[in-house]
Write a protein that holds these residues in place. Structure first.
Motif: not given
Length: 437
Positions: A63-89
């Motif tokens: 996973x590509x991960x980094x901190x945003x300017x508010x120090x939140x831990x975030x990452x670039x999507x690794x596939x489309x399935x997990x973001x889609x599942x989040x989207x559905x929820x």
RNA sequence: GUGAGUGUAGCUCAAUGGCAGAGCAUCGGACUGUGGAUCCGAAUGUUGGGGGUUCAAGUCCCCUCACUCACCCCA
């Protein structure tokens, strides 16, 4: 000279020539997706760490991960399935159910690039949520089949298996649940390293000689789809969970037949495993024998993933088509039914600056009629302009000088045929349209 | 993360340890109402970077970086 840099490792620039091919492939894929009743969505490139973490097993390290300017831990999507599942929820109440979506977007993996493998690459996903029956899985397989046929693929296998088999095998060996992925990993290598190789792997993972012997029987299973599944039945019939597995695979094979996927394409392969943690039922993978490249599609059923984001278990199944690998293969086998480097149909040549107004209005006239037209804006003479059209791949040139203006005619030069015709000005549009057909 | 191969002009590649070159592309000119032409001319390099051996290194040695391929894993 300026600063010498190239694109970041594993990421590529695409020239117009390449983009035209990519758009062609995406167009066909998208056309089939729509034809089967899927609608498009998109999700953001960046997801919160909590969305991504814990979904990919071993692969999480990519996973590509980094901190945003508010120090939140975030990452670039690794596939489309997990973001889609989040989207559905997140959109549960707005979405019809069953819900069928397609999604064509890049994903990012911090992998070491090699042939057909990149750090930024497009996936084309279709998924069906809210359907428990394997009819949904079978339809996914049919979409994959249709896409590959339409793209001109002649020889490929869609391999299917079920995650449930690995539960059964774990039971069969009397091992703990935590060993399941080791069994899967070892089995997955069968085609590459043979039975003896797999036995060595199992030994390396610490399985007992007795269990390795038991596995040997499983690994020896071969034949047609039904021969294989019945051979497994003989060995595993009395192992808890086997009938679930057995029914699932049989149902899927039956549905696949009803969807008219040729039986020689669908291969039940009990030795197919898939690394991602979230699969729960049928899993699928498409392979081709030449050129040598990893799988070109991959997917499966993930009935628990959406539940992680919503506390409501919603069954889901789907597959991803690896655009880059398909394109790598199509390039290598020269599978494109065209050879064009530009979308531009017509180049309006400029010989005499005094005619510029006239030429601009001809250009605009063609454009308004839907013809992709370029007015030459360089400073080359007519010879140079012909060379420009050739280099860019434009097939038609409008050539007009003072004589033609006086006569109210235009010349159309067809570069591919090396001919030029003179026609009346008012016939221009019709002539071009006819020749473009 | 592991292993192998390759790094020379924008691109493709030459150069026995002895003056860093060619083709293509680019730019300028000739030709001027028509096919990638031809002719004349021009520009282009810290030979990936650093160190070493040598009278002398693109070439040999060491380190490093990048790229490609393979393994792992994956689309």
């Amino acid at each position: 000279m300026g600063i010498k840099v190239s694109a970041y490792k594993g990421m590529r620039d695409f020239t117009p020539e390449v983009m035209i091919k990519r758009n062609y492939v995406i167009g066909i894929i998208e056309g089939i997706f729509r034809n089967y009743g899927f609608d498009p969505i998109e999700t953001p490139a960046i997801e919160l760490w909590d969305t991504l973490s814990g979904k990919y097993g071993d692969e999480e390290k990519l996973l590509y991960t980094f901190e945003d300017r508010g120090k939140r831990k975030v990452g670039l999507r690794y596939d489309l399935t997990v973001p889609f599942s989040r989207f559905v929820a997140n959109h549960l109440n707005e979405l019809p159910r069953p819900f069928k979506r397609y999604q064509i977007q890049p994903v990012w993996r911090a992998d070491k690039p090699q042939k057909g493998r990149f750090r930024e690459f497009y996936q084309c996903d279709i998924d069906i949520i809210g359907v428990k029956s394997t009819i949904a899985d079978a339809e996914i397989l049919k979409v994959l089949y249709s896409v590959l046929i339409k793209l001109g693929f002649k020889s490929f296998n869609i391999n299917i298996n079920s995650r449930k088999l690995f539960n059964v095998l774990t039971e069969y060996l009397g091992e703990g649940k935590e060993k399941e992925f080791l069994i899967a990993r070892a089995i997955d290598k069968l085609e590459k390293i043979g039975i003896e190789g797999v036995k060595e792997e199992l030994k390396k993972y610490g399985f007992s000689d007795n269990n390795i012997k038991k596995m040997e029987g499983i690994l020896s299973v071969k034949g047609t789809n039904s021969e294989k599944i019945n051979a497994l039945k003989k060995i595993l019939e009395n192992t808890p969970g086997f009938s679930l597995f057995y029914d699932e695979v049989n149902d899927l094979l039956n549905y696949a037949e009803e969807f008219k996927i040729p039986t020689k394409v669908i291969k039940f392969n009990p030795f197919l495993a898939r690394g991602l943690d979230y699969y729960t039922g049928p899993i699928f993978e498409t392979t081709i024998t030449s050129p040598k490249i990893g799988s070109i599609t991959g997917g499966g059923r993930y009935d628990n993933l959406i539940g992680i984001f919503s506390n409501r278990d919603i069954p889901a199944t789907g597959s991803s088509i690896g655009l880059e690998r398909i394109i790598t293969v199509m390039d290598e086998l020269d599978m494109y039914p065209f050879d064009k480097k530009t979308y531009t149909d017509v180049l309006v040549a400029v010989q005499d600056k005094k005619l510029k107004n006239e030429l601009i209005s001809i250009t605009e006239y063609l454009r308004e009629s839907g013809i992709s037209t370029e007015l030459y804006m360089g400073n080359k003479d007519l010879r140079g302009q012909i060379n420009y059209a050739l280099k860019k791949g434009i097939n038609f040139m409008i050539i007009m000088g003072e004589n033609e203006l006086k006569e109210q005619t235009v010349n159309i030069k067809i570069l591919s045929e090396n001919v030029q015709i003179k026609i009346k000005r008012e016939d221009l549009l019709e002539e071009v349209k006819n020749r473009l057909k």
